[in-house]
Design an enzyme around this catalytic site. Sequence first.
Site, PDB file in Angstrom:
ATOM      1  N   HIS A  80       0.779  -1.174  -0.032  1.00  0.00           N
ATOM      2  CA  HIS A  80       0.019  -0.031  -0.040  1.00  0.00           C
ATOM      3  C   HIS A  80       0.808   1.284   0.078  1.00  0.00           C
ATOM      4  O   HIS A  80       0.192   2.255   0.053  1.00  0.00           O
ATOM      5  CB  HIS A  80      -0.980  -0.162   1.171  1.00  0.00           C
ATOM      6  CG  HIS A  80      -1.706  -1.333   1.523  1.00  0.00           C
ATOM      7  ND1 HIS A  80      -1.413  -2.059   2.076  1.00  0.00           N
ATOM      8  CD2 HIS A  80      -2.902  -1.606   0.872  1.00  0.00           C
ATOM      9  CE1 HIS A  80      -1.920  -3.293   2.204  1.00  0.00           C
ATOM     10  NE2 HIS A  80      -3.112  -2.898   1.196  1.00  0.00           N
TER      11      HIS A  80
HETATM   12  S1  FES Z   1       1.876  -0.680   3.248  1.00  0.00           S
HETATM   13 FE1  FES Z   1       0.196  -1.905   3.697  1.00  0.00          FE
HETATM   14  S2  FES Z   1       1.088  -3.918   4.316  1.00  0.00           S
HETATM   15 FE2  FES Z   1       2.650  -2.407   3.985  1.00  0.00          FE
END
Ligand code: FES
Length: 210
Positions: free
Chosen positions: A175
Amino acid sequence: MTISYSILFFLVVGIFLFCYFIATRVWIKVDEKNKESENQPKNRRDFLYISSVSIGGLGVASFMWPFIKSMNPAEDTLALGSTEVDLSEISVGQSITVKWRGKPVFIKRRTEEEILEAQNVDLGSLRDPIADKDRVQNPEWLVLEGVCTHLGCVPLGQKMSDTKGEFKGWFCPCHGSHYDTSGRIRKGPAPENLAIPPYRFLSDTVIKIG
Ligand code: FES
């Protein structure tokens, strides 16, 4: 005291209290009966009741013992709780990944530049403000759990060819979390810095994790 020894302790105390409670109840009942029939040899009957209950309690405890004992981790399992790592083959700027309790642990031998970058950060600008000196035992060696604090992905940055994110540490592609050269979260959804596992230096070139 390990967890299973604590359980054993409370179990034995519980069995003892249970037997004591039952024995007391039996004693009271026998006493009442004895009062009703004065002809009974009451002391002998009391003794038999109490002995039976006590021996029963001991029997239960000795029956349970092997099961409880088997709850203690075996020696080889305990050994897995810690990992010794030889650092002598790691060159400046290189990272390795080792497994500790099923988790990846990143060990990075930082360059001078990476150390300075980690140290010269305004703590007020950090989401999880911890100084670099409080995250390392020796500035040259950074030891981190390689688990993103957002949802648990393994961040990139261990291989020379990996993308390391905007802050030159690690980047979690799941993410988009960016960690700096101290493993601190600098951008993206992760709420905290990469965790530091318990470890200590056994010598200049060997650490023990766990
Ligand atoms: S940014 Fe979501 S698991 Fe690493």
